[in-house]
Scaffold this active site. Structure first.
Site, PDB file in Angstrom:
ATOM      1  N   TYR A 139       4.495   6.913   9.615  1.00  0.00           N
ATOM      2  CA  TYR A 139       4.107   8.258   9.015  1.00  0.00           C
ATOM      3  C   TYR A 139       2.588   7.995   8.926  1.00  0.00           C
ATOM      4  O   TYR A 139       2.272   6.854   8.150  1.00  0.00           O
ATOM      5  CB  TYR A 139       4.754   8.229   7.740  1.00  0.00           C
ATOM      6  CG  TYR A 139       4.413   9.706   7.186  1.00  0.00           C
ATOM      7  CD1 TYR A 139       4.645  10.567   8.122  1.00  0.00           C
ATOM      8  CD2 TYR A 139       3.828   9.779   5.957  1.00  0.00           C
ATOM      9  CE1 TYR A 139       4.568  11.988   6.765  1.00  0.00           C
ATOM     10  CE2 TYR A 139       3.494  10.523   4.889  1.00  0.00           C
ATOM     11  CZ  TYR A 139       3.942  11.881   5.534  1.00  0.00           C
ATOM     12  OH  TYR A 139       3.637  12.301   4.634  1.00  0.00           O
ATOM     13  N   ASP A 233      -3.018   1.670   9.433  1.00  0.00           N
ATOM     14  CA  ASP A 233      -2.723   2.743   7.982  1.00  0.00           C
ATOM     15  C   ASP A 233      -1.778   1.299   6.916  1.00  0.00           C
ATOM     16  O   ASP A 233      -0.804   1.133   7.562  1.00  0.00           O
ATOM     17  CB  ASP A 233      -1.482   3.347   8.182  1.00  0.00           C
ATOM     18  CG  ASP A 233      -1.469   4.804   7.197  1.00  0.00           C
ATOM     19  OD1 ASP A 233      -1.074   4.139   6.166  1.00  0.00           O
ATOM     20  OD2 ASP A 233      -0.620   5.743   7.182  1.00  0.00           O
ATOM     21  N   LYS A 261      -2.019   4.559  -2.096  1.00  0.00           N
ATOM     22  CA  LYS A 261      -0.621   4.237  -3.190  1.00  0.00           C
ATOM     23  C   LYS A 261      -1.789   3.866  -3.941  1.00  0.00           C
ATOM     24  O   LYS A 261      -1.922   3.925  -5.618  1.00  0.00           O
ATOM     25  CB  LYS A 261       0.423   4.546  -2.882  1.00  0.00           C
ATOM     26  CG  LYS A 261       1.184   4.973  -1.688  1.00  0.00           C
ATOM     27  CD  LYS A 261       2.511   5.035  -1.126  1.00  0.00           C
ATOM     28  CE  LYS A 261       2.671   6.334  -0.240  1.00  0.00           C
ATOM     29  NZ  LYS A 261       2.891   6.535   0.663  1.00  0.00           N
TER      30      LYS A 261
HETATM   31  C1  LIG Z   1       2.261   7.719   1.798  1.00  0.00           C
HETATM   32  C2  LIG Z   1       1.581   6.820   3.371  1.00  0.00           C
HETATM   33  C3  LIG Z   1       0.550   8.200   3.097  1.00  0.00           C
HETATM   34  C4  LIG Z   1       0.874   9.019   2.484  1.00  0.00           C
HETATM   35  O1  LIG Z   1      -0.539   9.024   1.878  1.00  0.00           O
HETATM   36  P1  LIG Z   1      -0.247  10.626   0.636  1.00  0.00           P
HETATM   37  O2  LIG Z   1      -1.150   9.670  -0.155  1.00  0.00           O
HETATM   38  O3  LIG Z   1       1.312  10.778   0.368  1.00  0.00           O
HETATM   39  O4  LIG Z   1      -0.620  11.815   1.238  1.00  0.00           O
HETATM   40  C5  LIG Z   1       0.255   7.777   4.594  1.00  0.00           C
HETATM   41  N1  LIG Z   1       0.665   6.205   5.359  1.00  0.00           N
HETATM   42  C6  LIG Z   1       1.615   5.821   4.829  1.00  0.00           C
HETATM   43  C7  LIG Z   1       1.865   4.283   5.484  1.00  0.00           C
HETATM   44  C8  LIG Z   1       1.673   6.239   4.264  1.00  0.00           C
HETATM   45  O5  LIG Z   1       3.140   5.504   2.982  1.00  0.00           O
END
Ligand SMILES: *Cc1c(COP(=O)(O)O)cnc(C)c1O
Length: 416
Positions: A139, A233, A261
């Protein structure tokens, strides 16, 4: 139906601000939380829970950490945002670069979604190519190009994972199985126009599924050989697993890194960065447009600096050691149960899969018994333990969790 949920559904789309909160994957009604402190949450009825969601991993030091609260209060009293340059952005960038030397230049956003979306855009602008590669079960937020799943049959191009995403756009996203180096080599042979490969180096959005080193090495080799940008990511893993993130653990250097985060200290944030020659393609130095009214806002920066400045390799050694003791005991408990379950852990993250063998890609992870997960979730909840309400999520332990909360959780696991 509880009154808060009824009222929320009258005013909020689907009753929520983000879908998984609606408890659809586990059944029952969502719990409305009012307050958090350290490892605990309290709901609107005053019931206390040990929290393993921790704002989806954004909270590393525990809820309402006194230092973070002070930093936010102090900054709020001086103004929450000016839409101008501030020194706070440079401060947080410096803290990030101490841990992530590959991020030569950084740009802040207000969410991980924006950061991943913008990293893909700058990769496309830099390479002047259009196609992108992502992996099934990873994701990267909800930008159109990344809300794409594997096509059916032999098709390697993706299909929309959501209504509203144009098919013609989704076809530019190649979706490959995670942990499959051969599929990556095949894709590069087939498509000459790959701008970038984006990957979660430790996948945490199909449950917790770490990458094999060989897989990540293949991504590095193939992107370099074919003039594509490698994007890691690390929105979850950055500042979660060790000081320096997954790139430190695996010893591999991506071209661009996406963060979010934890770096916002619990406030909205995202960041992406990497090689100067790529990042300088961004406006205003380059021609790839990217912007944000609240990007780099002083509140998120102040909270982020307060958290990151307290981290070190030693901090993670202590945290991970505490977690490993907990995981070892939890594994012993699970082994004694008749049902086949497996616990996957990495640093302070874990997922319990309801299958005998730990999965290595999305197809395997999807076989986890969802009925058993529901029973597990509600079993824990009824004993005052809050975990993410979906089988395909990762649980997080904060630095504020002590042996008291962890031992209580083990007791519940034993009896549940
Ligand atoms: C949470 C998350 C996102 C998206 O971040 P948001 O602040 O919710 O838009 C992207 N990549 C990973 C791996 C995530 O866990």
């Amino acid at each position: 139906m509880n009154s808060a949920w009824r009222e929320a559904q009258r005013h909020l789309a689907g009753g929520v601000s983000s879908p998984v909160r609606a408890f659809q994957a586990v059944g029952g009604e969502p719990i409305f939380m009012r307050r958090g402190l350290g490892p605990y949450l309290w709901d609107r009825r005053g019931r206390r829970y040990i929290d393993y969601c921790m704002s989806w991993g954004a909270i590393l030091l525990g809820h309402a950490d006194p230092g973070v609260v002070r930093a936010i209060q102090k900054q709020a009293a001086k103004g929450t945002g000016f839409g101008t340059c501030t020194e706070y952005e440079t401060r947080l960038a410096q803290e990030i670069k101490k841990a992530f030397p590959t991020m030569e230049k950084i740009r802040f956003t207000s969410s991980g979604t924006e950061a991943a979306m913008s990293a893909v855009r700058v990769a496309r602008g830099f390479t002047k190519k259009n196609r992108i590669v992502k992996f099934e079960g990873c994701y990267h937020g909800h930008a159109d190009s990344l809300l794409v799943k594997a096509g059916s049959g032999l098709a390697t191009f993706g299909t929309p994972n959501s209504e509203g995403v144009p098919k013609s756009l989704a076809e530019l996203t190649v979706v490959l199985p995670y942990n499959d180096p051969e599929a990556v080599r095949r894709a590069f042979k087939k498509y000459p126009d790959i701008a970038c490969v984006i990957v979660e180096p430790v996948a945490a959005n199909m449950g917790l599924v770490p990458a094999r080193k060989e897989f990540l090495q293949t991504l590095r080799t193939e992107t370099s050989r074919n003039g594509a940008v490698l994007i890691w990511d690390e929105v979850i893993t950055g500042f979660r697993i060790v000081y320096g993130g997954a790139q430190h653990v695996y010893g591999i250097r991506p071209d661009l890194t996406v963060l979010g985060k934890i770096i916002g200290g619990g406030l909205p944030i995202g960041a992406f960065g990497g090689q100067s020659k790529i990042m300088e393609k961004l406006s205003p130095s380059g021609k790839v447009y990217q912007a944000g009214t609240l990007s780099g806002n002083p509140l998120s920066m102040a909270a982020g600096v307060m958290v990151l400045s307290r981290l070190s390799q030693n901090f993670y050694n202590n945290l991970n050691q505490k977690c490993n003791t907990f995981f070892d005991e939890a594994k012993t408990i699970l082994r004694k149960k008749d049902r086949s379950m497996s616990l996957q852990n990495f640093g302070s993250m874990f997922t319990i899969f309801f299958m005998a063998k730990k999965p290595s890609d999305y197809r395997e992870a999807a076989k986890s018994d969802s009925r058993a997960f529901k029973a597990y979730f509600h079993g824990l909840l009824s004993k005052g333990i809050y975990t993410p309400p979906s089988a395909f999520e990762t649980s997080f332990i904060s630095n504020a969790h002590t042996s008291k909360e962890l031992d209580k959780t083990l007791e519940v696991l034993k009896r549940c």
